[in-house]
Design a protein around this motif. Structure first.
Motif, PDB file in Angstrom:
ATOM      1  N   GLY A   2       0.817  -1.205   0.000  1.00  0.00           N
ATOM      2  CA  GLY A   2       0.000   0.000   0.000  1.00  0.00           C
ATOM      3  C   GLY A   2       0.853   1.258   0.000  1.00  0.00           C
ATOM      4  N   SER A   3       0.269   2.348   0.492  1.00  0.00           N
ATOM      5  CA  SER A   3       0.973   3.628   0.415  1.00  0.00           C
ATOM      6  C   SER A   3       1.858   3.888   1.639  1.00  0.00           C
ATOM      7  CB  SER A   3      -0.046   4.762   0.275  1.00  0.00           C
ATOM      8  OG  SER A   3      -0.910   4.746   1.387  1.00  0.00           O
ATOM      9  N   GLU A   4       1.841   2.976   2.610  1.00  0.00           N
ATOM     10  CA  GLU A   4       2.631   3.197   3.822  1.00  0.00           C
ATOM     11  C   GLU A   4       3.861   2.289   3.839  1.00  0.00           C
ATOM     12  OE1 GLU A   4      -0.611   4.233   7.179  1.00  0.00           O
ATOM     13  OE2 GLU A   4      -0.878   2.338   6.152  1.00  0.00           O
ATOM     14  N   SER A  32       9.552  -4.645   3.792  1.00  0.00           N
ATOM     15  CA  SER A  32       8.631  -5.727   3.420  1.00  0.00           C
ATOM     16  C   SER A  32       8.103  -5.472   2.011  1.00  0.00           C
ATOM     17  CB  SER A  32       7.473  -5.803   4.405  1.00  0.00           C
ATOM     18  OG  SER A  32       7.963  -5.997   5.716  1.00  0.00           O
ATOM     19  N   GLY A  33       7.657  -6.565   1.363  1.00  0.00           N
ATOM     20  CA  GLY A  33       7.159  -6.459  -0.007  1.00  0.00           C
ATOM     21  C   GLY A  33       8.282  -6.537  -1.015  1.00  0.00           C
ATOM     22  N   CYS A  34       7.932  -6.906  -2.239  1.00  0.00           N
ATOM     23  CA  CYS A  34       8.915  -6.994  -3.318  1.00  0.00           C
ATOM     24  C   CYS A  34       8.157  -6.975  -4.636  1.00  0.00           C
ATOM     25  CB  CYS A  34       9.739  -8.281  -3.194  1.00  0.00           C
ATOM     26  SG  CYS A  34      11.098  -8.349  -4.381  1.00  0.00           S
ATOM     27  N   ASN A  35       8.804  -6.519  -5.699  1.00  0.00           N
ATOM     28  CA  ASN A  35       8.139  -6.527  -7.010  1.00  0.00           C
ATOM     29  C   ASN A  35       8.521  -7.746  -7.841  1.00  0.00           C
ATOM     30  OD1 ASN A  35      10.745  -5.752  -7.513  1.00  0.00           O
ATOM     31  ND2 ASN A  35      10.222  -4.059  -8.877  1.00  0.00           N
ATOM     32  N   ILE A  55       5.524   1.995   9.354  1.00  0.00           N
ATOM     33  CA  ILE A  55       6.212   3.133   9.972  1.00  0.00           C
ATOM     34  C   ILE A  55       6.070   4.350   9.051  1.00  0.00           C
ATOM     35  CG2 ILE A  55       7.903   1.840  11.330  1.00  0.00           C
ATOM     36  CD1 ILE A  55       9.941   2.347   9.077  1.00  0.00           C
ATOM     37  N   THR A  56       6.317   5.510   9.625  1.00  0.00           N
ATOM     38  CA  THR A  56       6.270   6.744   8.825  1.00  0.00           C
ATOM     39  C   THR A  56       7.651   7.029   8.234  1.00  0.00           C
ATOM     40  OG1 THR A  56       6.911   8.103  10.691  1.00  0.00           O
ATOM     41  CG2 THR A  56       4.534   7.721  10.374  1.00  0.00           C
ATOM     42  N   VAL A  81      12.078  -1.247  -2.939  1.00  0.00           N
ATOM     43  CA  VAL A  81      11.507  -0.842  -4.233  1.00  0.00           C
ATOM     44  C   VAL A  81      10.071  -0.340  -4.124  1.00  0.00           C
ATOM     45  CG1 VAL A  81      10.895  -3.243  -4.774  1.00  0.00           C
ATOM     46  CG2 VAL A  81      11.146  -1.594  -6.623  1.00  0.00           C
ATOM     47  N   CYS A  82       9.308  -0.865  -3.167  1.00  0.00           N
ATOM     48  CA  CYS A  82       7.904  -0.446  -3.060  1.00  0.00           C
ATOM     49  C   CYS A  82       7.763   0.931  -2.415  1.00  0.00           C
ATOM     50  CB  CYS A  82       7.115  -1.468  -2.253  1.00  0.00           C
ATOM     51  SG  CYS A  82       7.163  -3.130  -2.943  1.00  0.00           S
ATOM     52  N   PHE A  83       8.857   1.459  -1.874  1.00  0.00           N
ATOM     53  CA  PHE A  83       8.758   2.678  -1.056  1.00  0.00           C
ATOM     54  C   PHE A  83       9.739   3.762  -1.494  1.00  0.00           C
ATOM     55  CE2 PHE A  83       8.070  -1.155   1.589  1.00  0.00           C
ATOM     56  CZ  PHE A  83       6.689  -1.075   1.662  1.00  0.00           C
TER      57      PHE A  83
END
Ligand code: SF4
Length: 273
Positions: A2-4, A32-35, A55-56, A81-83
Motif C-alpha cells: 500500500g501507500s505506507e 517488506s514487499g517486493c516486485n 512506519i512513517t 523498491v515499493c517505497f
C-alpha cells in the motif's frame, strides 16, 4: 504494497561484502514487499508473507540516524523498491539532521528508470542483483519474463548516478555500484552470459559479487534443479570464467554461506522503539 512504509528489521549486519560491512557492520533496513516473486526466495516471510510493521517516513529517518549513532558504516536499504518516494523523503530529512554515512540501495535489479531517477542524489552506492539473462528463466523462477530488459537499463541508470567505485583510505566503499549475481543450480551458462554482459558493459568500474549461497527452500524441494544446492564444481567454473574474461574487482563466497541459519529473525528490532 500500500501507500505506507512496511519494514521488518534494522540492525548492523556483519556479513555483507567487506567494503560495506567494515568494522562495525552495515546499517541494514529490511523492507517488506517486493516486485519480484522468486520461487526460491529466502525472505518470503517479508517479501510476500506480510510480516513487518507500518512506519512513517519520519520514523525511517530516525532509524537511519540510530544506525549511524550505533557506528554503522552505511545505511543499507534492502528491497525498498515499493517505497522509493518515502525513502527519498527519509534520506533528505536524515541528511538535514546529521546523516553523513553513505546510503546503499540494495535490490533485485528490477526497477524502472523512472523510479530510479527519484533517487538521484540520495543514493551513494547501488547494489542490484543481476539474476537472469534469459526471459525463460526469469519467467519460470521470478514471474518476470522481462527481467533482462528491465534490469539492463536499470543498472545503467544506477551507474550513471554513482560513477565508478570509490573507496575510503580504510577500504570502505563511498560511491559506486556492486552487482550481485547468485549462481543457481544447473545454470552455469546463464551465469557466464551475465558476467560477460557486466564486464563488456562496465569493465572494472564496478564490483561484481559472485554468490554461492543459494539455499533450497521447502517450496522448491521437488524442483529438478532448484531442489539442490550449487555444487562446488559449478561455482568454481563460474568464478574461473570471471577471472578468464578479465573481471578483477569483486567478491566470491566460501561454502559455509549456503545455510538457512543466515536468514534473520523478523522480530521488528530496530524498527519499533
Ligand atoms: S528479489 Fe529478493 S526479496 Fe524479492 S522475491 Fe526475489 S529473492 Fe525474494
Amino acid at each position: 504494497m500500500g501507500s505506507e512504509i512496511v519494514a521488518a528489521k534494522a540492525y548492523r549486519h556483519m556479513w555483507e561484502e567487506p567494503v560495506l560491512t567494515g568494522k562495525n557492520g552495515s546499517g541494514t533496513v529490511f523492507f517488506s514487499g517486493c516486485n519480484l516473486k522468486c520461487v526460491f526466495c529466502q525472505n518470503s516471510a517479508i517479501s510476500s508473507g506480510g510480516e513487518g510493521a507500518i512506519i512513517t517516513a519520519g520514523r525511517l529517518s530516525e532509524i537511519f540516524l540510530e544506525l549511524q549513532d550505533a557506528g554503522a558504516s552505511n545505511i543499507n536499504l534492502v528491497t525498498g523498491v515499493c517505497f522509493i518516494p518515502h525513502i527519498r523523503a527519509a534520506i533528505t530529512d536524515a541528511r538535514k539532521n546529521g546523516l553523513t554515512i553513505p546510503t546503499v540501495y540494495n535490490s533485485g535489479g528490477y526497477e524502472s528508470v523512472q523510479a530510479l531517477k527519484l533517487l538521484d542524489g540520495c543514493i551513494d552506492i547501488y547494489m542490484p542483483d543481476f539474476k537472469y539473462m534469459s526471459p525463460e528463466k526469469a519467467s519460470e523462477y521470478s514471474s518476470a519474463w522481462d527481467y533482462p530488459d528491465v534490469a539492463k537499463p536499470a543498472l545503467k541508470e544506477m551507474f550513471s548516478q554513482t560513477g565508478p567505485v570509490s573507496l575510503s583510505d580504510d577500504g570502505i566503499m563511498k560511491k559506486g555500484m556492486i552487482v550481485r549475481h547468485l549462481v543457481l543450480p544447473g545454470a552455469v551458462p546463464e551465469s557466464k552470459r551475465i558476467l560477460r554482459y557486466l564486464h563488456d558493459t562496465y569493465g572494472n568500474d564496478i564490483l561484481v559479487s559472485i554468490m554461492n549461497q543459494y539455499t533450497p527452500m521447502p517450496s522448491v524441494s521437488s524442483h529438478p534443479l532448484l531442489g539442490r544446492k550449487v555444487t562446488d564444481d559449478e561455482y568454481r567454473r563460474v568464478v574461473e570464467f570471471a577471472s578468464e574474461i578479465g573481471i578483477e574487482n569483486g567478491f566470491t563466497q566460501l561454502g559455509e554461506a549456503a545455510k538457512e541459519s543466515f536468514i534473520p529473525n523478523w522480530d521488528l528490532s530496530g524498527i519499533i522503539r
